[in-house]
Design a protein around this motif. Sequence first.
Motif, PDB file in Angstrom:
ATOM      1  N   ALA A 136       0.860  -1.184   0.000  1.00  0.00           N
ATOM      2  CA  ALA A 136       0.000   0.000   0.000  1.00  0.00           C
ATOM      3  C   ALA A 136       0.896   1.233   0.000  1.00  0.00           C
ATOM      4  O   ALA A 136       2.039   1.172   0.460  1.00  0.00           O
ATOM      5  N   TYR A 139       0.399   5.468  -5.223  1.00  0.00           N
ATOM      6  CA  TYR A 139      -0.787   6.099  -5.786  1.00  0.00           C
ATOM      7  C   TYR A 139      -0.443   6.870  -7.051  1.00  0.00           C
ATOM      8  O   TYR A 139       0.646   7.445  -7.138  1.00  0.00           O
ATOM      9  N   GLN A 151     -11.764  13.728  -0.101  1.00  0.00           N
ATOM     10  CA  GLN A 151     -12.160  12.764   0.922  1.00  0.00           C
ATOM     11  C   GLN A 151     -11.467  13.012   2.263  1.00  0.00           C
ATOM     12  O   GLN A 151     -11.667  12.253   3.207  1.00  0.00           O
ATOM     13  N   ASN A 152     -10.690  14.094   2.325  1.00  0.00           N
ATOM     14  CA  ASN A 152     -10.049  14.484   3.579  1.00  0.00           C
ATOM     15  C   ASN A 152      -9.231  13.347   4.187  1.00  0.00           C
ATOM     16  O   ASN A 152      -9.241  13.138   5.397  1.00  0.00           O
ATOM     17  N   ALA A 153      -8.559  12.601   3.348  1.00  0.00           N
ATOM     18  CA  ALA A 153      -7.746  11.491   3.837  1.00  0.00           C
ATOM     19  C   ALA A 153      -6.314  11.684   3.358  1.00  0.00           C
ATOM     20  O   ALA A 153      -6.051  11.682   2.156  1.00  0.00           O
ATOM     21  N   MET A 154      -5.392  11.879   4.297  1.00  0.00           N
ATOM     22  CA  MET A 154      -3.979  12.077   3.956  1.00  0.00           C
ATOM     23  C   MET A 154      -3.383  10.736   3.515  1.00  0.00           C
ATOM     24  O   MET A 154      -3.626   9.710   4.146  1.00  0.00           O
ATOM     25  N   VAL A 155      -2.618  10.760   2.421  1.00  0.00           N
ATOM     26  CA  VAL A 155      -2.147   9.476   1.883  1.00  0.00           C
ATOM     27  C   VAL A 155      -0.803   9.036   2.448  1.00  0.00           C
ATOM     28  O   VAL A 155      -0.450   7.862   2.344  1.00  0.00           O
ATOM     29  N   ARG A 224       3.269  -1.715   3.669  1.00  0.00           N
ATOM     30  CA  ARG A 224       3.219  -0.323   3.270  1.00  0.00           C
ATOM     31  C   ARG A 224       4.583   0.018   2.676  1.00  0.00           C
ATOM     32  O   ARG A 224       5.589  -0.571   3.072  1.00  0.00           O
TER      33      ARG A 224
ATOM     34  N   MET B 451     -12.523   2.264  -0.855  1.00  0.00           N
ATOM     35  CA  MET B 451     -12.077   2.535   0.517  1.00  0.00           C
ATOM     36  C   MET B 451     -13.204   3.169   1.325  1.00  0.00           C
ATOM     37  O   MET B 451     -13.438   2.806   2.478  1.00  0.00           O
ATOM     38  N   GLU B 452     -13.896   4.112   0.710  1.00  0.00           N
ATOM     39  CA  GLU B 452     -14.991   4.803   1.394  1.00  0.00           C
ATOM     40  C   GLU B 452     -16.132   3.830   1.720  1.00  0.00           C
ATOM     41  O   GLU B 452     -16.705   3.873   2.804  1.00  0.00           O
ATOM     42  N   MET B 462     -11.403   5.770   7.775  1.00  0.00           N
ATOM     43  CA  MET B 462     -10.657   5.549   6.528  1.00  0.00           C
ATOM     44  C   MET B 462      -9.249   5.025   6.785  1.00  0.00           C
ATOM     45  O   MET B 462      -8.750   4.168   6.062  1.00  0.00           O
ATOM     46  N   TYR B 473      -1.926  -0.138   5.648  1.00  0.00           N
ATOM     47  CA  TYR B 473      -2.846   1.008   5.688  1.00  0.00           C
ATOM     48  C   TYR B 473      -2.708   1.856   4.427  1.00  0.00           C
ATOM     49  O   TYR B 473      -1.630   1.990   3.871  1.00  0.00           O
ATOM     50  N   LEU B 474      -3.819   2.426   4.016  1.00  0.00           N
ATOM     51  CA  LEU B 474      -3.825   3.176   2.763  1.00  0.00           C
ATOM     52  C   LEU B 474      -3.742   4.674   2.978  1.00  0.00           C
ATOM     53  O   LEU B 474      -3.211   5.396   2.144  1.00  0.00           O
ATOM     54  N   THR B 475      -4.317   5.142   4.075  1.00  0.00           N
ATOM     55  CA  THR B 475      -4.247   6.572   4.374  1.00  0.00           C
ATOM     56  C   THR B 475      -3.856   6.726   5.842  1.00  0.00           C
ATOM     57  O   THR B 475      -3.984   5.780   6.633  1.00  0.00           O
ATOM     58  N   THR B 476      -3.379   7.926   6.180  1.00  0.00           N
ATOM     59  CA  THR B 476      -2.789   8.095   7.514  1.00  0.00           C
ATOM     60  C   THR B 476      -3.680   8.879   8.470  1.00  0.00           C
ATOM     61  O   THR B 476      -3.292   9.100   9.608  1.00  0.00           O
ATOM     62  N   GLY B 477      -4.845   9.309   8.020  1.00  0.00           N
ATOM     63  CA  GLY B 477      -5.725  10.067   8.899  1.00  0.00           C
ATOM     64  C   GLY B 477      -6.266  11.274   8.175  1.00  0.00           C
ATOM     65  O   GLY B 477      -5.875  11.553   7.046  1.00  0.00           O
ATOM     66  N   PRO B 478      -7.178  12.001   8.822  1.00  0.00           N
ATOM     67  CA  PRO B 478      -7.762  13.172   8.160  1.00  0.00           C
ATOM     68  C   PRO B 478      -6.700  14.221   7.845  1.00  0.00           C
ATOM     69  O   PRO B 478      -5.741  14.378   8.601  1.00  0.00           O
TER      70      PRO B 478
END
Lengths: 417, 486
Positions: A136, A139, A151-155, A224, B451-452, B462, B473-478
């Motif tokens: 993972a 991107y 989507q307010n999600a940090m990658v 990851r 994901m959503e 998320m 994990y794909l994302t680290t947080g808002p």
Amino acid sequence: MHTVFCDVAVIGAGPAGLAAAIAAKQEGAANVLLIERDTAPGGILQQCIHPGFGLQLFREELTGPEYAGRFVKEAREAGVELLSDTMVLSIGEDHILTCANPEKGLVEIHPGAIVLAMGCRERTRANIRIPGERPAGVYTAGTAQRLINRQNAMVGRRVVILGSGDIGMIMARRMTLEGAKVEAVVELLPYLAGLTRNRVQCLDDFDIPLLLSHTVTAIEGKRRVEAVRIAQVDQQRRPIPETERTIPCDTLLLSVGLIPENELTRAAGIEMDSITNGPSVDQRMETSRPGIFACGNVVHVNDLVDNVTAESRTAGACAARYALGTLPRGQALGVAHGSGVRYVCPQRLDAAAGGKAALYFRVAAPGGKTVLTARCGETILARRTVPRVSPGEMCRLDIDTAHLTAPVTVEAQEVEA
Amino acid sequence: MYQADVVIVGAGVVGCAIARELSRYDLQVLVVDKRDDVGGDASKSNSSIAITGFDCPPGSLEARLCHETRARFDHVTKELDVPFRVCGALMPAITPEQMERLPAIYDEAMANGVTDVVYLTPEEILAKEPEINPAVLGGLYIPREAVIDPFLYVVALAENAAANGVKFLLRCEVTGMTVENGAITAVETTQGTIRTKYVINAAGLYGDEIARMAGEEIDYTVKPRKGQFFILDRSTPCKTEAVIYPIPTPTSRGKLLLQTVHGNMLLGPTAEDGEDKTDHSTTAEELAGIERDCRQLVPNIRVSDTITQYSGLRPNRTPAGFHIAFGEKTAGYFEVGGVRSTGVSCSLGIARYVADQFRAAGVELREKEDFSPIRRGIPRFAGADNEKREQLLAEDPLYGRIICRCETVTEAEIVQAIHRDPPATTVDAVKRRLRAGMGRCQGGFCGPKVMEILSRELGIPMEQVEKNLPGSYLTTGPVRGGKEDA
């Protein structure tokens, strides 16, 4: 099945589709239907929250949502009907579109003319065969942009970017502004792939290193991303082993090119250009199938949305005229890409259309002072000298198509390195 | 604390086939796997062929179980609603040396009871497959070689087993076993103790480690043999209908080409012996080798149309050969070892063989009256006609929302996959069941949406949505407004 009749159906409510739908309405089409698979119009501009849009068209600097917002408002006021959350499944005989929508179920649309405006998709890791593990954290830049901005999600927190395309550079800045560390932007070619202004504003201003003639040779990390290996490449673009080094990171973003999204187009049997990966069109943006028009990144990948808007207006207006039965049709003349030119769009001209036609094209390689020429046999139709050229920046020549009788060739000749 | 009669370690194709077979009987069966999903390791990254066994070692248990499995596949894939296509295979000889090898391969096929294998002339070969190297001198045709969707096959076996009472514990790693008075009494896992009478080791690559936990003496090794693959876009112009096998050399079976049940060309695999059981990396050199070798067979194959490359690890046991038997030291311990390359192709035969061994050992296998061999897949929107689509939309409006545009996968299908038993709880688990993200954009568009949907349906934030294994994990947080800003 739900059945809908309209004069012009536009597939895709991004910048191209919005401009085409508005133009079709202004040209006199009574019923214009704009079909969008997302729940809201605006297309990719919805996630492009950075400024830089509309400099040519509006002489002001807008963000993507602002630029799109102007057209969304105009479309609504013009009476364009929006059918969102709807995916076109196929283009059948007689231009009949079959679509799916969660509320309406299957919808069959019978339009007089169609405008294809589905945009493009990003080239992936697999397209360029980056070896290594498949964890993972890898991107495409646009996907990361969507996650962060919509989507307010940090990658990720520590990033390497492969490819100096515009979205990659924009994301280098965006990730930095949100607290991530961008270790480097790595570019296979010896020159920048995107716009120079993006390099200045997104990389230089944030001290992000740009490594030209480099590539990612492997991705490390089981679950990851833990690191990427990079190396310099030789003139044949092969990695030089002794230059290989490892950069620890948790994210690899890819900005390695865009591919027009033409599944519907191909399935409809429309003739394609093998270089642009889009349909061949004439100066009215009509494809090889009469009554089916195309515009924007589905035809060829543009660097400025302003150009998309301009050609999409042409597509929309001509689609309306086709539906109303007022589009003349004459002899088709080819437009060839001559020396120094990678492709030209449109790929042909309709002699009956008359008037001015804009020829958009990309040069084959970067160069200094260059003469751009459009000729018909020995007759020069247009000629312009520019201080420098790059495949990353679209060129344009305007020609008068009246009295044309033979194919047109576009050339770029460097006169001073 | 869990209680079971039989614990199966490993939810790959072998473990799931055994689970389904044992679910016919009045037994409490529990399957544990350390991964996020059924489908194991080798079972999800192979060439997707259901072989006839024409080239198995004659007289071997492998040859016998392969033969049995192939005979049942046409029927069982219908019971389980799994895509299966009998496409046949061609083995063209391009060089005189290769021609000389054909009789031995033919004889082997006859010895294995695959009596429909025939010699073909170059003209016959090219008539069947015009894309084969025109220099072909002759070859063999194996009419019943078939391709299957290996992901859906494992999922279908597991779902059918679960519907018949088998319990699956995923993300559950075996850490030890309790042996009392020479017999197994419990399996220790990361999810607690499972009291049980029997343990079936179907752990593939990790089979040696499980055997050691059971107190067995290990007189063999299990090491990974990597196979790398290319998958090409469905739209690639040069395709074959049949599987195209190379003539094996004494050291390698070589790299093949085939068209998957979903219409993509598949090229590979390599055979690289290694030590690291977690190394799934691809390498530029080996991928280039696949391209070069496959061009020998099909010169026009367009590898530039690749949409993905991956590698799988075969559990390579030394000494080689199937070893399917109760343990020699610890009562209640049963081992399924040595299944290297033919797990899918031998799965049904292995499962029945295991049941036979249990019966022979005096374990009472009482047939359940309510066992159902039928499993229905998630009704698919792609490929359905308009009448069927209308019907699906009437049942669930979410069939009208296409999430994966490359493979036309709807939100309704994704929601169903997440709530089936065993469930799809990661992005890759959804992908393997439905092909969302398996098309030409490789999840560029649908990834964030999947994901959503996972986040919504599983009730997790998320940043807890994973690609596959724990920690992916794909994302680290808002970005904003999350805990960090508060």
